[in-house]
Write a protein that holds these residues in place. Structure first.
Motif, PDB file in Angstrom:
ATOM      1  N   ASP A 242       0.833  -1.206   0.000  1.00 42.26           N
ATOM      2  CA  ASP A 242       0.000   0.000   0.000  1.00 42.26           C
ATOM      3  C   ASP A 242       0.864   1.250   0.000  1.00 42.26           C
ATOM      4  O   ASP A 242       1.524   1.576   0.994  1.00 42.26           O
ATOM      5  N   ARG A 243       0.838   1.972  -1.111  1.00 39.52           N
ATOM      6  CA  ARG A 243       1.668   3.180  -1.215  1.00 39.52           C
ATOM      7  C   ARG A 243       1.144   4.302  -0.323  1.00 39.52           C
ATOM      8  O   ARG A 243       1.919   5.147   0.143  1.00 39.52           O
ATOM      9  N   ILE A 244      -0.174   4.330  -0.074  1.00 38.08           N
ATOM     10  CA  ILE A 244      -0.724   5.376   0.781  1.00 38.08           C
ATOM     11  C   ILE A 244      -0.381   5.098   2.244  1.00 38.08           C
ATOM     12  O   ILE A 244      -0.033   6.013   3.005  1.00 38.08           O
ATOM     13  N   GLU A 245      -0.438   3.844   2.652  1.00 39.77           N
ATOM     14  CA  GLU A 245       0.004   3.501   3.999  1.00 39.77           C
ATOM     15  C   GLU A 245       1.495   3.800   4.144  1.00 39.77           C
ATOM     16  O   GLU A 245       1.941   4.335   5.168  1.00 39.77           O
ATOM     17  N   THR A 246       2.269   3.465   3.128  1.00 39.00           N
ATOM     18  CA  THR A 246       3.707   3.754   3.149  1.00 39.00           C
ATOM     19  C   THR A 246       3.954   5.241   3.367  1.00 39.00           C
ATOM     20  O   THR A 246       4.719   5.644   4.248  1.00 39.00           O
ATOM     21  N   GLY A 247       3.304   6.064   2.550  1.00 32.50           N
ATOM     22  CA  GLY A 247       3.484   7.505   2.665  1.00 32.50           C
ATOM     23  C   GLY A 247       3.006   8.045   4.001  1.00 32.50           C
ATOM     24  O   GLY A 247       3.621   8.954   4.579  1.00 32.50           O
ATOM     25  N   THR A 248       1.921   7.489   4.512  1.00 32.85           N
ATOM     26  CA  THR A 248       1.377   7.946   5.786  1.00 32.85           C
ATOM     27  C   THR A 248       2.359   7.701   6.924  1.00 32.85           C
ATOM     28  O   THR A 248       2.634   8.597   7.735  1.00 32.85           O
ATOM     29  N   TYR A 249       2.921   6.497   7.000  1.00 29.62           N
ATOM     30  CA  TYR A 249       3.871   6.208   8.073  1.00 29.62           C
ATOM     31  C   TYR A 249       5.186   6.961   7.880  1.00 29.62           C
ATOM     32  O   TYR A 249       5.835   7.353   8.856  1.00 29.62           O
ATOM     33  N   ALA A 250       5.584   7.171   6.633  1.00 27.75           N
ATOM     34  CA  ALA A 250       6.786   7.967   6.383  1.00 27.75           C
ATOM     35  C   ALA A 250       6.592   9.394   6.905  1.00 27.75           C
ATOM     36  O   ALA A 250       7.495   9.972   7.536  1.00 27.75           O
ATOM     37  N   LEU A 251       5.418   9.960   6.664  1.00 29.78           N
ATOM     38  CA  LEU A 251       5.107  11.308   7.155  1.00 29.78           C
ATOM     39  C   LEU A 251       5.011  11.319   8.675  1.00 29.78           C
ATOM     40  O   LEU A 251       5.401  12.298   9.328  1.00 29.78           O
ATOM     41  N   ALA A 252       4.518  10.228   9.260  1.00 24.24           N
ATOM     42  CA  ALA A 252       4.433  10.140  10.715  1.00 24.24           C
ATOM     43  C   ALA A 252       5.824  10.170  11.354  1.00 24.24           C
ATOM     44  O   ALA A 252       6.044  10.820  12.375  1.00 24.24           O
ATOM     45  N   GLN A 320      -2.399  14.145   5.169  1.00 22.15           N
ATOM     46  CA  GLN A 320      -1.269  13.758   6.005  1.00 22.15           C
ATOM     47  C   GLN A 320      -0.102  14.730   5.845  1.00 22.15           C
ATOM     48  O   GLN A 320       0.566  15.085   6.823  1.00 22.15           O
ATOM     49  N   PHE A 321       0.140  15.171   4.594  1.00 20.54           N
ATOM     50  CA  PHE A 321       1.232  16.118   4.360  1.00 20.54           C
ATOM     51  C   PHE A 321       0.912  17.460   5.013  1.00 20.54           C
ATOM     52  O   PHE A 321       1.800  18.123   5.565  1.00 20.54           O
ATOM     53  N   MET A 322      -0.361  17.840   4.980  1.00 21.26           N
ATOM     54  CA  MET A 322      -0.755  19.087   5.625  1.00 21.26           C
ATOM     55  C   MET A 322      -0.483  19.028   7.126  1.00 21.26           C
ATOM     56  O   MET A 322      -0.033  20.007   7.734  1.00 21.26           O
ATOM     57  N   ALA A 323      -0.747  17.868   7.730  1.00 22.89           N
ATOM     58  CA  ALA A 323      -0.470  17.720   9.157  1.00 22.89           C
ATOM     59  C   ALA A 323       1.006  17.962   9.438  1.00 22.89           C
ATOM     60  O   ALA A 323       1.371  18.646  10.401  1.00 22.89           O
ATOM     61  N   LEU A 324       1.891  17.410   8.601  1.00 22.90           N
ATOM     62  CA  LEU A 324       3.318  17.629   8.788  1.00 22.90           C
ATOM     63  C   LEU A 324       3.677  19.100   8.650  1.00 22.90           C
ATOM     64  O   LEU A 324       4.471  19.645   9.433  1.00 22.90           O
ATOM     65  N   MET A 325       3.078  19.768   7.689  1.00 21.74           N
ATOM     66  CA  MET A 325       3.404  21.170   7.435  1.00 21.74           C
ATOM     67  C   MET A 325       2.943  22.096   8.568  1.00 21.74           C
ATOM     68  O   MET A 325       3.423  23.226   8.660  1.00 21.74           O
ATOM     69  N   THR A 326       2.043  21.638   9.412  1.00 23.73           N
ATOM     70  CA  THR A 326       1.629  22.491  10.545  1.00 23.73           C
ATOM     71  C   THR A 326       2.786  22.767  11.493  1.00 23.73           C
ATOM     72  O   THR A 326       2.736  23.724  12.273  1.00 23.73           O
ATOM     73  N   ARG A 327       3.848  21.933  11.443  1.00 22.44           N
ATOM     74  CA  ARG A 327       5.013  22.133  12.306  1.00 22.44           C
ATOM     75  C   ARG A 327       6.240  22.618  11.525  1.00 22.44           C
ATOM     76  O   ARG A 327       7.341  22.660  12.082  1.00 22.44           O
ATOM     77  N   ALA A 328       6.063  22.959  10.249  1.00 25.19           N
ATOM     78  CA  ALA A 328       7.192  23.421   9.444  1.00 25.19           C
ATOM     79  C   ALA A 328       7.631  24.815   9.879  1.00 25.19           C
ATOM     80  O   ALA A 328       6.846  25.595  10.428  1.00 25.19           O
ATOM     81  N   VAL A 388      -4.059  11.666  13.435  1.00 28.48           N
ATOM     82  CA  VAL A 388      -3.128  10.791  14.154  1.00 28.48           C
ATOM     83  C   VAL A 388      -1.708  11.344  14.048  1.00 28.48           C
ATOM     84  O   VAL A 388      -0.975  11.431  15.041  1.00 28.48           O
ATOM     85  N   ILE A 389      -1.307  11.736  12.835  1.00 23.86           N
ATOM     86  CA  ILE A 389       0.039  12.278  12.624  1.00 23.86           C
ATOM     87  C   ILE A 389       0.238  13.531  13.466  1.00 23.86           C
ATOM     88  O   ILE A 389       1.267  13.699  14.137  1.00 23.86           O
ATOM     89  N   ALA A 390      -0.752  14.419  13.469  1.00 22.15           N
ATOM     90  CA  ALA A 390      -0.651  15.634  14.274  1.00 22.15           C
ATOM     91  C   ALA A 390      -0.583  15.298  15.759  1.00 22.15           C
ATOM     92  O   ALA A 390       0.194  15.887  16.515  1.00 22.15           O
ATOM     93  N   GLY A 391      -1.387  14.319  16.178  1.00 25.76           N
ATOM     94  CA  GLY A 391      -1.408  13.932  17.583  1.00 25.76           C
ATOM     95  C   GLY A 391      -0.096  13.370  18.075  1.00 25.76           C
ATOM     96  O   GLY A 391       0.253  13.500  19.255  1.00 25.76           O
ATOM     97  N   LEU A 392       0.676  12.737  17.181  1.00 23.54           N
ATOM     98  CA  LEU A 392       1.969  12.164  17.564  1.00 23.54           C
ATOM     99  C   LEU A 392       2.946  13.241  18.028  1.00 23.54           C
ATOM    100  O   LEU A 392       3.866  12.960  18.806  1.00 23.54           O
ATOM    101  N   ALA A 393       2.765  14.471  17.514  1.00 23.31           N
ATOM    102  CA  ALA A 393       3.687  15.555  17.862  1.00 23.31           C
ATOM    103  C   ALA A 393       3.063  16.568  18.813  1.00 23.31           C
ATOM    104  O   ALA A 393       3.759  17.459  19.311  1.00 23.31           O
ATOM    105  N   ALA A 394       1.766  16.454  19.076  1.00 20.37           N
ATOM    106  CA  ALA A 394       1.085  17.430  19.928  1.00 20.37           C
ATOM    107  C   ALA A 394       1.444  17.224  21.395  1.00 20.37           C
ATOM    108  O   ALA A 394       1.655  16.099  21.852  1.00 20.37           O
ATOM    109  N   GLU A 395       1.502  18.306  22.131  1.00 18.09           N
ATOM    110  CA  GLU A 395       1.736  18.230  23.565  1.00 18.09           C
ATOM    111  C   GLU A 395       0.465  17.772  24.269  1.00 18.09           C
ATOM    112  O   GLU A 395      -0.621  18.282  24.003  1.00 18.09           O
ATOM    113  N   GLY A 396       0.604  16.808  25.169  1.00 18.15           N
ATOM    114  CA  GLY A 396      -0.556  16.328  25.902  1.00 18.15           C
ATOM    115  C   GLY A 396      -1.326  15.266  25.144  1.00 18.15           C
ATOM    116  O   GLY A 396      -0.764  14.544  24.305  1.00 18.15           O
ATOM    117  N   GLU A 397      -2.613  15.191  25.420  1.00 17.27           N
ATOM    118  CA  GLU A 397      -3.445  14.091  24.917  1.00 17.27           C
ATOM    119  C   GLU A 397      -4.372  14.538  23.794  1.00 17.27           C
ATOM    120  O   GLU A 397      -5.045  15.560  23.893  1.00 17.27           O
TER     121      GLU A 397
END
Length: 429
Positions: A242-252, A320-328, A388-397
């Protein structure tokens, strides 16, 4: 209703096995309708959409059996499923089944090709746009099908069989390419499809059909040529990773930091997305075992992307890419050209502290120093995993509601992430 709880701040380290591609498995399963022999598919993911399609195919008379390790054995193991459509008992795909999954509309092609008729419910709209079936209907008409719309159903008849034809898609469509390629495999004469979708899932289907005895060339290019054959046989075929799963975890990994091997993943299936990821500062390497993604904690660079049909940046990785860019460290622009209404995750990311403004089909993202955990709600499959990707980097719960969307397309997501150090768990209602 299940929810997912994430406590952010943990880097990801370890190995994540990449599952078979849902978007490849679904058309391959539907292809079983083309033959009265057994079609065996390897590497089939255990997902809600796969289980739903099994029920839909059963309605037409398809028998199936499963072998492989089961989910209660603690690890994700690909399944092998045997499908047999020796006796098609019903050529109607009812609304109550089709309305639950748009891809089930695709049965119209094989049913027409093999049985000379099909009555399939119009799928209706969906959360990310209308996605009309005009391209399917016009393409099947080009192959000699008589089609009427009656009571919300597409009623298609080709009593004398389908005839080969030249057809140019007015707009590239993965689903319509799947359907016409399957239908033309049993048509009388040569069919040439112009402006066809080039996605790896289309290539995977063509390879399976050829293994069944079809004569298809050009899959993966804009022109596909199909020489119809009288019958197709059974075959054994493997679903691509799954290329979308691949990209999702890479972004995570890029979001949380760390070092993860995406086992079984292939760079050739998503070169554009991985190139964009590399420009953010993550290190992406193809190995014999899969794709290795690393980020050592340095800042995330802003990168602009525009979604395009393959081989461009996939729309299914936009959220998913947008989630990553929120911390760019700076401003990025993300433009969506494939689907309308595919920015519904923006307001949920904003609940975590993201700064995103919309300008038509473009989202302008101003990176922030930190995100703060909060309750959020999934709106569709890809939007839910962006949270989920955003939550991995967010402070708290972070507490994600309506995670049934995730179960449609990600096999044991919380198990795979927690094995790499993420603090993530499913909470059952």
């Amino acid at each position: 209703m299940d929810r997912i709880r994430i406590r952010g701040g943990s880097a990801l380290n370890g190995t994540i096995p990449v599952s078979g591609a849902k978007n490849a498995a679904l058309p391959l399963m539907i292809a079983s309708l083309l033959t009265d022999d057994t079609l065996t598919l390897e590497n089939v993911p255990h997902l809600a959409d796969v289980e739903q399609l099994i029920r839909i195919l059963g309605n037409h008379g398809v028998d199936y059996s499963v072998n492989g390790r089961r989910e209660n054995q603690g690890k994700s193991y690909a399944r092998t499923i045997h499908f047999n459509a020796r006796s098609i008992v019903d050529t109607t795909a009812p609304y109550e089944l089709v309305s639950k999954m748009r891809a089930s509309f695709w049965v119209i092609g094989p049913l027409l090709a093999r049985m000379g008729e099909a009555r399939v419910s119009l799928p209706g709209g969906c959360a990310i746009g209308t996605r009309p079936v005009d391209l399917f209907i016009e393409g099947l008409r080009a192959l000699g099908t008589e089609i009427d719309i009656e009571g919300g159903y597409v009623v298609a008849r080709a009593k004398k069989g389908l005839k080969g034809a030249h057809y140019k898609f007015p707009k590239t469509s993965v689903g319509a390419t799947h359907v016409l390629m399957m239908a033309a495999s049993l048509a009388d004469g040569e069919t040439v499809l112009k402006n066809a979708a080039r996605e790896p899932e289309v290539v995977n289907l063509a390879e399976c059909l050829n293994a069944m005895g079809a004569k298809i060339s050009g899959a993966g290019s804009p022109t596909i040529v199909i020489e119809g054959v009288p019958t197709l046989s059974g075959a054994r075929h493997r679903v691509i990773p799954d290329r979308i799963e691949t990209g999702t975890y890479a972004l995570a990994v890029a979001m949380a930091g760390g070092d993860v091997l995406l086992e079984g993943a292939r760079t050739d299936l998503l070169e554009s997305a991985l190139a964009s990821l590399g420009r953010t500062g993550a290190e992406v390497t193809q190995t014999n075992a899969g794709i290795r993604v690393r980020r050592n904690g340095s800042g995330i660079a802003p990168v602009d992307v525009t979604t395009e049909p393959f081989p461009g940046f996939p729309t299914d990785l936009q959220a998913q890419f947008m989630a990553l860019m929120t911390r760019a460290k700076g401003q990025s622009r993300i433009t969506e050209t494939i689907f309308e209404n595919r920015f519904m995750h923006v307001q949920e990311l904003a609940r975590l502290g993201a700064r995103i403004s919309l300008d038509g089909q473009t989202a302008v993202v101003e990176g922030v120093d930190s995100l703060k955990g909060a309750p959020v709600m999934a709106t569709d499959l890809r939007a839910s995993v962006s949270l989920v990707i955003a939550g991995l980097a967010a402070e708290g719960e972070t507490l994600i509601n309506r995670v049934y969307h995730l179960d449609r397309g990600f096999e044991r997501l919380e198990e795979k992430l927690s094995a790499c150090g993420a603090e993530i768990e499913r909470i059952s209602a």
